[in-house]
Design an enzyme around this catalytic site. Structure first.
Site, PDB file in Angstrom:
ATOM      1  N   HIS A  35       0.822  -1.217  -0.009  1.00 21.20           N
ATOM      2  CA  HIS A  35       0.063  -0.100   0.292  1.00 21.20           C
ATOM      3  C   HIS A  35       0.987   1.281  -0.051  1.00 21.20           C
ATOM      4  O   HIS A  35       1.880   1.330   0.489  1.00 21.20           O
ATOM      5  CB  HIS A  35      -0.942  -0.026   1.390  1.00 21.20           C
ATOM      6  CG  HIS A  35      -1.654  -1.247   1.446  1.00 21.20           C
ATOM      7  ND1 HIS A  35      -2.530  -1.930   0.707  1.00 21.20           N
ATOM      8  CD2 HIS A  35      -1.668  -2.130   2.505  1.00 21.20           C
ATOM      9  CE1 HIS A  35      -2.747  -2.913   0.905  1.00 21.20           C
ATOM     10  NE2 HIS A  35      -2.511  -2.936   2.126  1.00 21.20           N
ATOM     11  N   GLU A  83      -2.587   0.144   8.013  1.00 16.03           N
ATOM     12  CA  GLU A  83      -3.588  -0.828   8.621  1.00 16.03           C
ATOM     13  C   GLU A  83      -2.983  -1.637   9.847  1.00 16.03           C
ATOM     14  O   GLU A  83      -1.844  -1.697   9.984  1.00 16.03           O
ATOM     15  CB  GLU A  83      -4.104  -1.580   7.393  1.00 16.03           C
ATOM     16  CG  GLU A  83      -3.193  -2.383   6.901  1.00 16.03           C
ATOM     17  CD  GLU A  83      -3.712  -2.982   5.773  1.00 16.03           C
ATOM     18  OE1 GLU A  83      -4.594  -2.805   5.365  1.00 16.03           O
ATOM     19  OE2 GLU A  83      -3.140  -4.109   5.219  1.00 16.03           O
ATOM     20  N   HIS A  86       3.159  -7.499   1.928  1.00 19.72           N
ATOM     21  CA  HIS A  86       2.785  -8.740   2.725  1.00 19.72           C
ATOM     22  C   HIS A  86       1.763  -9.575   2.366  1.00 19.72           C
ATOM     23  O   HIS A  86       1.350  -9.207   1.033  1.00 19.72           O
ATOM     24  CB  HIS A  86       1.888  -7.861   4.132  1.00 19.72           C
ATOM     25  CG  HIS A  86       1.101  -6.831   3.450  1.00 19.72           C
ATOM     26  ND1 HIS A  86       1.126  -5.907   3.051  1.00 19.72           N
ATOM     27  CD2 HIS A  86      -0.364  -6.944   3.521  1.00 19.72           C
ATOM     28  CE1 HIS A  86       0.045  -4.841   2.758  1.00 19.72           C
ATOM     29  NE2 HIS A  86      -0.863  -5.924   3.022  1.00 19.72           N
ATOM     30  N   ARG A  99      -1.244  -5.122  -6.296  1.00 20.87           N
ATOM     31  CA  ARG A  99      -1.040  -6.683  -6.187  1.00 20.87           C
ATOM     32  C   ARG A  99       0.331  -6.710  -6.928  1.00 20.87           C
ATOM     33  O   ARG A  99       0.732  -6.449  -8.302  1.00 20.87           O
ATOM     34  CB  ARG A  99      -2.236  -7.217  -6.917  1.00 20.87           C
ATOM     35  CG  ARG A  99      -2.157  -8.744  -6.452  1.00 20.87           C
ATOM     36  CD  ARG A  99      -3.487  -9.337  -7.253  1.00 20.87           C
ATOM     37  NE  ARG A  99      -4.546  -9.151  -6.438  1.00 20.87           N
ATOM     38  CZ  ARG A  99      -5.513  -8.206  -7.417  1.00 20.87           C
ATOM     39  NH1 ARG A  99      -5.430  -8.102  -8.595  1.00 20.87           N
ATOM     40  NH2 ARG A  99      -6.737  -8.153  -6.732  1.00 20.87           N
TER      41      ARG A  99
END
Length: 469
Positions: A118, A135, A193, A213
């Protein structure tokens, strides 16, 4: 008489993912429906493969609908347009505008979640006119063979990572975590991740869908399973350093290895130990200040950024320390774990923000002091059980949080915007120089202060929205 806002619960929105499972329905008791193109609702079977349950989202394409009370049927977007700072708090509203700043999900990772990354707020704003995506993952359940891939196990280069994504060997350089129930991971922007093997996760993040992605475990090479990839687009977003263990907090099941520290990044992105960015480095400005105080950028960033709102921060009495543990505190959000064994009296105004509660285990009641039509005092009760999320509006002055089960665990999330301090500016310096002529200028407003309330300084929140007529 103006109606008062109350704790909001929302209808969960399912998201089918190839790596999902059936735990959201079977373990959390979720009942999902989906609509066809004509708006007809169909209940989804409990054994359907669902990867995500969007619990609270103000994203436009997903706009959570209130499920109970006199505002039932309205979306969080409509509530924000109408009630503005009454929902989020004045400071939060002035910073973010009319978009609700947090997004809450439950994840069921049964197969292999793609390797992804991200962007941060700055890059997301510059390139995509959006928020970045920091997050937190709270592990609600984990099978023995479950894995979380978080960052790299050694220093990497962009070229090597790119080559490994193309030839299918990227797993060899990913840092592997064997998670247990109660573990917490703070996923900062730039951290590569992925995950696999049976995980139930509660996720609190910025209100953003900025996911790139990078590698899809070979699915991207099969026409029947290929999804859009973003490797080239995101290659400069990645943090290529080894994973920072300060971002991982081991839960109680680790015994003596369990951590009680707040997740935080201990190194700065500039990789310069004499930097003044304030991201975890000591001050190197020297101790020879004439006035005995340091006014350099790194010290003031640390005080006014990550440090100051921590001290003022998690607003529970000292007696509550045994049940309240701060998991993550950053400029985007603060998330605290509450092991709720006794009732708590919460004063919302002390937070200066809305409060989101995510029930991890057990059940609780939010009891709000009120009066009936005859003026008699009463308590309004709002129940929350495992797998549910409640938004407490900032305008509610206080309420009681009461456990309904002996083992009740909640995540408590708030937002406290922090103005960044320019490392090159001495905050103690006078705005005007001595012996210079500034007649009339002292009374002029500073540039940029004319923004009307609710207009985000980032410029892209609430565009085109107005109050409901």
């Amino acid at each position: 008489m103006e109606k008062k806002l109350y704790p909001f619960k929302f209808i969960p929105v399912p998201s089918r993912r190839p790596w999902g499972g059936d735990a959201l329905a079977k373990k959390l008791g979720k009942r999902f429906v989906e609509c066809d193109d004509e708006g007809n609702e169909t209940e989804i079977a409990p054994d359907a493969v669902i990867g995500e349950s969007w619990e609270l989202a103000d994203m436009g394409f997903v706009d959570s609908v209130i499920s109970e009370g006199w505002l039932a049927g309205n979306t969080i977007g409509e509530i924000m347009e109408t009630y503005l700072e009454r929902v989020t708090g004045e400071d939060v509203y002035n910073y973010y505008g009319r978009q609700f700043p947090l997004l809450v999900k439950f994840l069921d990772i049964n197969g292999k979640l793609s390797v992804q990354v991200h962007p941060d707020d700055e890059i997301a704003a510059q390139r995509y006119d959006a928020l970045g995506k920091a997050e937190i993952w709270y592990v609600m359940d984990a099978k023995p063979d479950a894995k979380i891939y978080m960052g790299f196990n050694r220093e990497m280069t962009a070229q090597e990572f790119y080559d490994r994504c193309k030839n299918g060997t990227v797993e060899q350089v990913l840092n592997v975590i064997s998670p247990k129930k109660g573990d917490v991971i703070f996923i900062t922007p730039g951290i590569v991740h992925a995950a696999e093997g049976g995980l139930l996760i509660a996720e609190v993040q910025e209100s953003s869908d900025m996911t790139f992605r990078l590698y899809d475990w070979g699915r991207e090479f099969e026409p029947s399973s290929a999804r859009q990839m973003h490797l080239e687009e995101a290659i400069d977003l990645i943090d290529y350093r080894p994973f920072d263990e300060g971002l991982y907090r081991k839960g109680a099941l680790w015994g003596d290895e369990a951590s009680h520290e707040t997740c935080s990044a201990h190194s700065c992105s500039c990789d310069n130990h004499d930097c003044s960015c304030g991201e975890g480095h000591d001050c190197h400005c020297g101790d020879g200040h004439d006035d005995g105080e340091c006014h350099c950028g790194c010290c003031h960033d640390a005080e006014r950024g990550h440090g100051a709102h921590h001290g003022a921060g998690h607003i529970h009495d000292a007696a509550d320390a045994r049940i309240a543990e701060t998991l993550v505190e950053c400029p985007q959000f603060c998330v605290t774990r509450l092991a709720l064994s006794d009732p708590l009296h919460i004063y919302t105004e002390k937070f200066g923000s809305f409060i989101v509660y995510v029930c991890i285990e057990g059940a609780a009641s939010i009891q709000v002091p009120s009066v009936d039509e005859n003026g008699a005092a009463r308590m309004d009760n709002y129940e929350i059980k495992a797998g549910e999320t409640v938004l407490v509006p900032a305008e509610m002055p206080d309420f009681f949080l009461v456990p309904r089960d002996r083992s009740t665990v909640l995540l408590e999330a708030v937002t406290r915007p922090v103005d960044e301090v320019d490392a090159y500016i001495d905050p103690e310096t006078e705005a005007f120089l001595e012996d210079e002529y500034y007649e009339g200028l002292e009374d002029e407003p500073e540039e940029g202060t004319e923004n009307e309330s609710g207009a985000s300084p980032l410029g892209f929140f609430g565009a085109g929205r107005g109050p409901l007529s």
